[in-house]
Design an enzyme around this catalytic site. Structure first.
Site, PDB file in Angstrom:
ATOM      1  N   TYR A 207      10.243 -65.857 -25.536  1.00  0.00           N
ATOM      2  CA  TYR A 207      10.637 -66.058 -24.110  1.00  0.00           C
ATOM      3  C   TYR A 207      11.621 -64.763 -23.672  1.00  0.00           C
ATOM      4  O   TYR A 207      12.102 -64.271 -24.655  1.00  0.00           O
ATOM      5  CB  TYR A 207      11.335 -67.260 -24.003  1.00  0.00           C
ATOM      6  CG  TYR A 207      10.351 -68.451 -24.253  1.00  0.00           C
ATOM      7  CD1 TYR A 207       9.026 -68.349 -24.123  1.00  0.00           C
ATOM      8  CD2 TYR A 207      10.809 -69.762 -24.451  1.00  0.00           C
ATOM      9  CE1 TYR A 207       8.141 -69.218 -24.223  1.00  0.00           C
ATOM     10  CE2 TYR A 207       9.919 -70.963 -24.320  1.00  0.00           C
ATOM     11  CZ  TYR A 207       8.662 -70.725 -24.431  1.00  0.00           C
ATOM     12  OH  TYR A 207       7.992 -71.663 -24.489  1.00  0.00           O
ATOM     13  N   ILE A 241       1.865 -65.778 -31.988  1.00  0.00           N
ATOM     14  CA  ILE A 241       2.803 -65.515 -30.766  1.00  0.00           C
ATOM     15  C   ILE A 241       2.521 -66.534 -29.628  1.00  0.00           C
ATOM     16  O   ILE A 241       1.081 -66.704 -29.295  1.00  0.00           O
ATOM     17  CB  ILE A 241       2.609 -64.033 -30.200  1.00  0.00           C
ATOM     18  CG1 ILE A 241       2.999 -63.086 -31.284  1.00  0.00           C
ATOM     19  CG2 ILE A 241       3.288 -63.962 -28.939  1.00  0.00           C
ATOM     20  CD1 ILE A 241       4.410 -63.017 -31.501  1.00  0.00           C
ATOM     21  N   LYS A 242       3.506 -67.321 -29.191  1.00  0.00           N
ATOM     22  CA  LYS A 242       3.388 -68.358 -27.936  1.00  0.00           C
ATOM     23  C   LYS A 242       4.161 -67.515 -27.157  1.00  0.00           C
ATOM     24  O   LYS A 242       5.144 -67.174 -27.115  1.00  0.00           O
ATOM     25  CB  LYS A 242       4.064 -69.507 -28.827  1.00  0.00           C
ATOM     26  CG  LYS A 242       3.751 -70.609 -27.644  1.00  0.00           C
ATOM     27  CD  LYS A 242       4.752 -70.756 -26.622  1.00  0.00           C
ATOM     28  CE  LYS A 242       4.510 -71.903 -25.685  1.00  0.00           C
ATOM     29  NZ  LYS A 242       5.807 -72.338 -24.598  1.00  0.00           N
ATOM     30  N   GLN A 243       3.620 -67.500 -25.862  1.00  0.00           N
ATOM     31  CA  GLN A 243       3.918 -66.873 -24.722  1.00  0.00           C
ATOM     32  C   GLN A 243       3.574 -67.491 -23.631  1.00  0.00           C
ATOM     33  O   GLN A 243       2.562 -68.202 -23.425  1.00  0.00           O
ATOM     34  CB  GLN A 243       3.445 -65.522 -24.559  1.00  0.00           C
ATOM     35  CG  GLN A 243       3.984 -64.624 -23.597  1.00  0.00           C
ATOM     36  CD  GLN A 243       5.406 -64.533 -23.659  1.00  0.00           C
ATOM     37  OE1 GLN A 243       6.157 -65.314 -22.804  1.00  0.00           O
ATOM     38  NE2 GLN A 243       6.215 -63.620 -24.232  1.00  0.00           N
TER      39      GLN A 243
END
Length: 360
Positions: A207, A241-243
């Site tokens: 984030y 990856i979390k975006q």
């Protein structure tokens, strides 16, 4: 827990006027430059890396459970909002989720690959469920009870605790661009290294947080800035990856113009040859920065609102067509009746199962 929602039969009906554009768009960056998800994902990508056999086994568990098992795609229920946004703000819309077991029940009923949540939630039911669905322990959180509220990810749990309660992966958040980001990067890098030693996979919530990113538009969602956050995330060996889904571009330029000072580094070809304003192009650029997709990109479903199904399905279509690896869906699912939450997950998963939604 009775279903009350009538779900349209087609993906196109949810996309509405955007259907033609989103389903036929040709991406700016060729898919030939990207490592695309598939049933052989672990063998093709991670078996070539320095990940141990134990980590490979944990990754395979993540990719081998639920309705998307063995497709190369992920559908994950994340519930850390009880800390991040307060339990009242998160669970008052549907109080059954004050009971930690119902979080796990939703993930199982919805056919998710895994459930990502807090030490308290997983620890409270680990002996009953750790062998029934892959656990992801979220290690750090932002605590909102202090006054004035502050925004800083701090460690709430340890890698050892994750291993002891049966987790196959750990997750963490870094607020890239914040005053505390240097410390967070070092803490999470050390935690991820230890998690790999324990044989667990790693997932990073990449984030952005800085008041300078808030101009006439919210550049926390800029494709160029979020992509660089992704690149920092894979640098500390995040396996996934979390975006957030990008909504605009030119974050570097906007910050420099607003502050009147030089900011960061970018290149004109990012905007002329690698991206456009189309969400699929911006998301593919996010993926390009994940070592061209060697680390899978999952996007978030966002906050709950009036059009949760349409918004979630749109995000899934953009992510899949960009070459991403799936969706992580929290408030849109658990802040509604249980069966509707299951329906929403199934609708999202159907996008990844559909042969009609192709890679752009």
């Amino acid at each position: 827990m009775t279903a009350t929602l009538s779900v349209p039969q087609s993906i196109e009906s949810w996309l509405g006027e955007e259907a033609q554009d989103l389903l036929t768009h040709k991406a700016k960056i060729s898919k030939d430059l990207i490592h695309l998800p598939g049933p052989d994902w672990i063998e093709r990508i991670f078996a070539q890396s320095d990940r141990s056999p134990q980590v490979l086994r944990s990754l395979q568990q993540l990719y081998s459970y639920g309705r998307l098992a063995n497709t190369g795609y992920l559908s994950i229920l994340p519930v850390d909002q009880g800390i991040e946004h307060s339990a009242g703000a998160s669970f008052a819309p549907n109080p059954i989720y004050f009971d930690s077991e119902n979080i796990i029940k939703l993930a199982i009923a919805a056919g998710c690959n895994a459930v990502a949540t807090t030490l308290g939630v997983l620890g409270s039911v680990s002996r009953k469920y750790a062998h029934k669905i892959p656990f992801i322990l979220k290690l750090n959180h932002n605590e909102l009870l202090t006054y004035p509220n502050k925004f800083d990810q701090i460690m709430f749990a340890s890698v050892e605790q994750a291993w002891n309660l049966g987790a196959v992966a750990v997750g963490a958040t870094i607020y890239f661009g914040s005053e505390e980001s240097d410390r967070q990067i070092q803490e999470v890098s050390q935690a991820f290294a230890l998690a790999h030693e324990y044989g667990m996979a790693t997932i990073l919530w990449c984030y952005l947080r800085n008041d300078a990113f808030k101009q006439d538009k919210d550049y926390h969602l800029a494709g160029d800035l979020t992509a660089q956050a992704n690149h920092l995330g894979v640098t500390i060996q995040a396996d996934i990856i979390k975006q957030k889904l990008p909504e605009l571009n030119n974050g570097y330029k906007a910050v420099a113009q607003a502050t009147g000072a030089s900011y960061g580094k970018t290149h004109e070809k990012v905007y002329s040859e690698l991206t456009t304003d189309h969400p699929i192009d911006l998301t593919r650029y996010q993926l390009l920065n994940c070592y061209a997709g060697r680390a899978g990109l999952i996007n978030s479903g966002g906050a709950s609102g009036k059009n949760d199904f349409a918004e979630a399905i749109r995000t899934a279509v953009v992510n899949k067509r960009a070459g991403g690896s799936g969706l992580i869906s929290g408030r849109k699912t658990f802040q509604r009746p249980f069966e509707e939450g299951v329906q929403l997950f199934h609708a999202i998963q159907d996008v990844y199962l559909s042969p009609d939604v192709t890679i752009a």
